[in-house]
Design a protein around this motif. Structure first.
Motif, mmCIF file in Angstrom:
data_model
loop_
_atom_site.group_PDB
_atom_site.id
_atom_site.type_symbol
_atom_site.label_atom_id
_atom_site.label_comp_id
_atom_site.label_asym_id
_atom_site.label_seq_id
_atom_site.Cartn_x
_atom_site.Cartn_y
_atom_site.Cartn_z
ATOM 1 N N ALA A 174 76.029 -62.716 70.487
ATOM 2 C CA ALA A 174 76.617 -63.894 71.501
ATOM 3 C C ALA A 174 77.334 -62.955 72.825
ATOM 4 N N ALA A 175 78.132 -62.173 72.271
ATOM 5 C CA ALA A 175 78.901 -61.407 73.798
ATOM 6 C C ALA A 175 78.143 -60.950 74.548
ATOM 7 N N ASP A 176 76.639 -60.237 74.195
ATOM 8 C CA ASP A 176 76.180 -59.412 75.464
ATOM 9 C C ASP A 176 75.221 -60.601 75.586
ATOM 10 N N LEU A 177 74.554 -61.597 75.673
ATOM 11 C CA LEU A 177 74.255 -62.675 75.850
ATOM 12 C C LEU A 177 75.146 -63.337 77.095
ATOM 13 N N LEU A 179 81.799 -75.223 74.442
ATOM 14 C CA LEU A 179 81.425 -75.899 73.475
ATOM 15 C C LEU A 179 80.873 -75.486 71.728
ATOM 16 N N MET A 180 81.421 -73.822 71.968
ATOM 17 C CA MET A 180 81.203 -73.472 70.583
ATOM 18 C C MET A 180 82.427 -73.942 69.369
ATOM 19 N N ARG A 181 82.250 -74.202 67.761
ATOM 20 C CA ARG A 181 83.197 -74.052 67.494
ATOM 21 C C ARG A 181 84.513 -73.310 67.822
ATOM 22 N N PRO A 182 85.222 -73.402 67.807
ATOM 23 C CA PRO A 182 86.473 -72.428 68.510
ATOM 24 C C PRO A 182 87.396 -71.513 67.605
ATOM 25 N N ASP A 183 86.426 -70.924 66.338
ATOM 26 C CA ASP A 183 86.722 -69.908 65.420
ATOM 27 C C ASP A 183 85.672 -68.871 65.877
ATOM 28 N N ASP A 184 84.499 -68.934 66.339
ATOM 29 C CA ASP A 184 83.253 -68.791 66.455
ATOM 30 C C ASP A 184 83.501 -68.462 68.399
ATOM 31 N N ALA A 185 84.125 -69.155 69.559
ATOM 32 C CA ALA A 185 84.422 -68.795 70.324
ATOM 33 C C ALA A 185 85.496 -67.806 70.348
ATOM 34 N N ALA A 186 86.717 -68.012 69.745
ATOM 35 C CA ALA A 186 87.745 -66.516 69.262
ATOM 36 C C ALA A 186 87.271 -65.862 69.663
ATOM 37 N N ASP A 187 86.209 -65.525 68.679
ATOM 38 C CA ASP A 187 85.825 -64.011 68.646
ATOM 39 C C ASP A 187 84.330 -63.473 69.631
ATOM 40 N N VAL A 188 84.151 -63.941 70.175
ATOM 41 C CA VAL A 188 83.244 -63.754 70.794
ATOM 42 C C VAL A 188 83.966 -63.644 72.409
ATOM 43 N N ARG A 189 85.249 -64.338 72.776
ATOM 44 C CA ARG A 189 86.114 -64.423 73.161
ATOM 45 C C ARG A 189 87.003 -62.692 73.583
ATOM 46 N N TYR A 205 86.684 -56.147 75.970
ATOM 47 C CA TYR A 205 86.544 -54.897 75.907
ATOM 48 C C TYR A 205 85.450 -54.521 76.682
ATOM 49 N N GLU A 206 85.037 -53.151 77.395
ATOM 50 C CA GLU A 206 84.164 -52.429 77.693
ATOM 51 C C GLU A 206 82.618 -52.962 77.116
ATOM 52 N N GLU A 207 81.782 -52.143 78.047
ATOM 53 C CA GLU A 207 80.204 -52.788 77.433
ATOM 54 C C GLU A 207 80.458 -51.781 76.145
ATOM 55 N N ARG A 208 80.105 -50.241 76.940
ATOM 56 C CA ARG A 208 80.239 -49.447 75.966
ATOM 57 C C ARG A 208 81.591 -48.337 75.624
ATOM 58 N N THR A 209 81.678 -49.280 74.607
ATOM 59 C CA THR A 209 83.355 -49.008 73.494
ATOM 60 C C THR A 209 83.210 -48.951 72.908
ATOM 61 N N ALA A 210 84.120 -48.729 71.364
ATOM 62 C CA ALA A 210 83.871 -49.648 70.290
ATOM 63 C C ALA A 210 83.486 -50.808 70.357
ATOM 64 N N GLY A 211 85.461 -50.904 71.267
ATOM 65 C CA GLY A 211 84.986 -52.438 70.604
ATOM 66 C C GLY A 211 84.140 -53.548 71.859
ATOM 67 N N GLY A 212 83.820 -53.161 72.613
ATOM 68 C CA GLY A 212 82.789 -53.231 73.284
ATOM 69 C C GLY A 212 81.650 -53.503 72.483
ATOM 70 N N LEU A 213 81.027 -53.056 71.256
ATOM 71 C CA LEU A 213 79.996 -52.848 70.119
ATOM 72 C C LEU A 213 80.075 -53.050 68.896
ATOM 73 N N MET A 214 81.914 -53.280 68.678
ATOM 74 C CA MET A 214 81.688 -53.673 67.651
ATOM 75 C C MET A 214 81.730 -54.843 66.883
ATOM 76 N N THR A 215 80.778 -55.652 65.883
ATOM 77 C CA THR A 215 81.289 -56.712 64.902
ATOM 78 C C THR A 215 82.255 -57.459 64.400
ATOM 79 N N THR A 216 82.724 -58.566 64.311
ATOM 80 C CA THR A 216 83.912 -58.771 64.326
ATOM 81 C C THR A 216 83.913 -59.128 62.899
ATOM 82 N N GLU A 217 82.624 -59.173 61.995
ATOM 83 C CA GLU A 217 82.077 -59.735 61.046
ATOM 84 C C GLU A 217 81.708 -58.372 59.720
#
Length: 424
Positions: free
Chosen positions: A243-246, A261-271, A276-288
């Protein structure tokens, strides 16, 4: 279907209360939502229409239903409160199936559908309509005088789509037999108009899975043609990193509007991922990833690993952390790999078998270093930990591959072996 799989007649569900895992009532069941399918396949049950305490009717996917028993429905507790709107491919079981005049396949005799039973498929969370309770004879005032019988879904005609149909409804039903990757491939080769029609007809979870497999241009085009509330629902159903990539491909004002418009918890994860920079571990990771506290047992860990919606990469290990056990967590203690879980007794604590020797990745670790890390230690997933020692997420090998392959690999390098009806 396997013996013992739960079967429920839908008339018994009308009006039953719906509870969250804490025992608090969410609302009551007012209808069930099904999707017709091509050929001889039984209709699939998509979810429930639930009337919440404010009298608003919402949609509860069957993937969020954990139990139907003793006159009640139990949910995971994650309920989208947006108003239910029926889509072109959906049928209301109580409103449209019951009292319908259909024919018995064997004799051609016309009968009236009095009730419908649904059954959960073995080892899956999918539900299907499997039997009909029908009455022979004419409808109207004389309907109560006819013989009643219970028949298999295949014994009744009138509840499936034609294979040669060209509408979005038939295409969606055909696509259901394919993996998300193959649906994405077929969708990519449709005209923009047909692509939008099919995307609008897919349910949120299915569209989310397909979007994750599409080229970025197609993702942006499809999400841009959805109503904004629907687009937010689909983004919530996507993996946070996808979702963050999109969202990162959208104009800033569109991105912020959808995040709001997203649920606050979901939006917080995406924000957090977008920071993070796209091509880093933070930008690549999933939060779940799978996160457990030190006092969890091997049995607890195996139960989490068995969850059907987990990817193989995420199911390959669990991460042991102190409370809180949602990212960003308390102190990260280490990893327990799936094979180790299989070797130890169910009552053993995960804290007693945790692997704490492997140094986790920092969120700013660049992509080449992440790739070398996974290759050097033969891993399919790796923890990402911040300076304070809290687990932020996990990088999986499939996300790394997405960034190592050529940008157009989704358009040129995968093909479905199955034909798809519909054309351009």
């Amino acid at each position: 279907m396997a013996a013992g799989a739960p079967r429920v007649f839908v008339s018994h569900l009308a009006g039953v209360p719906v509870f969250d895992p804490n025992g608090d009532q969410v609302g009551r069941v007012r209808d069930l939502v099904a999707m017709l399918r091509v050929g001889g396949r039984p209709p699939r049950l998509l979810g429930l229409v639930v009337e919440v305490l404010s009298r608003r009717r919402i949609f509860l996917p069957m993937t969020r239903v954990t139990g139907i028993e003793s006159g009640q429905v139990i949910t995971t507790g994650v309920v989208n409160m947006r108003r239910f709107e029926q889509r072109p491919t959906e049928r209301l079981v109580l409103g449209e199936f019951l009292d319908r005049r259909v024919r018995l396949v064997e004799t051609g005799e016309e009968v009236t559908v009095l009730d419908v039973s649904v059954q959960q498929l073995p080892a899956r969370r999918d539900w299907e309509i499997d039997k009909y309770f029908v009455r022979k004879g004419k409808g109207g005032a004389l309907r109560r005088k006819g013989e009643t019988l219970t028949v298999e879904w295949s014994a009744v005609s009138g509840f499936s789509l034609q294979e040669d149909g060209q509408g979005a409804e038939s295409l969606v039903a055909t696509f259901e037999r394919l993996r998300p990757t193959d649906v994405a491939n077929a969708l990519h080769h449709l005209s923009p108009k047909r692509r939008a029609e099919v995307a609008a007809a897919l349910d949120d979870d299915r569209l989310a899975d397909v979007l994750e497999e599409l080229p970025e241009d197609d993702q942006v085009e499809i999400i841009g043609k959805l109503q904004e509330e629907r687009a937010a629902d689909v983004l919530e159903a996507m993996d946070p990193d996808d979702a963050a990539d999109l969202l990162s491909e959208l104009p800033e004002e569109d991105k912020e509007r959808l995040l709001t418009l997203m649920r606050p918890d979901d939006a917080a994860d995406v924000r957090r991922l977008l920071s993070y920079e796209e091509r880093t571990a933070g930008g690549l990771m999933t939060t779940e990833p799978i996160i457990l506290r030190p006092d969890a047992t091997v049995a607890d860990a195996l139960a989490r690993v068995r969850q059907a919606d987990l990817s193989p990469a995420l199911a390959a290990q669990v991460y042991v952390c102190r409370s809180p056990d949602e990212t960003p967590t308390g102190k990260y203690l280490g990893t327990v790999h799936f094979q180790r879980l299989l070797r130890d007794p169910p009552y053993a604590l995960v804290s007693s078998i945790v692997d704490s020797d492997l140094v986790p990745l920092a969120p700013d670790t660049p992509l080449p270093a992440v790739t070398s890390y996974l290759a050097a230690y033969n891993l399919v997933s790796a923890p990402v930990v911040d300076e304070s020692g809290s687990l932020l997420g996990a990088v999986t090998v499939d996300d790394v591959l997405d960034h190592l392959l050529p940008e157009d690999w989704r358009e040129t390098d995968f093909h479905s072996e199955e034909g798809v009806a519909g054309g351009r």
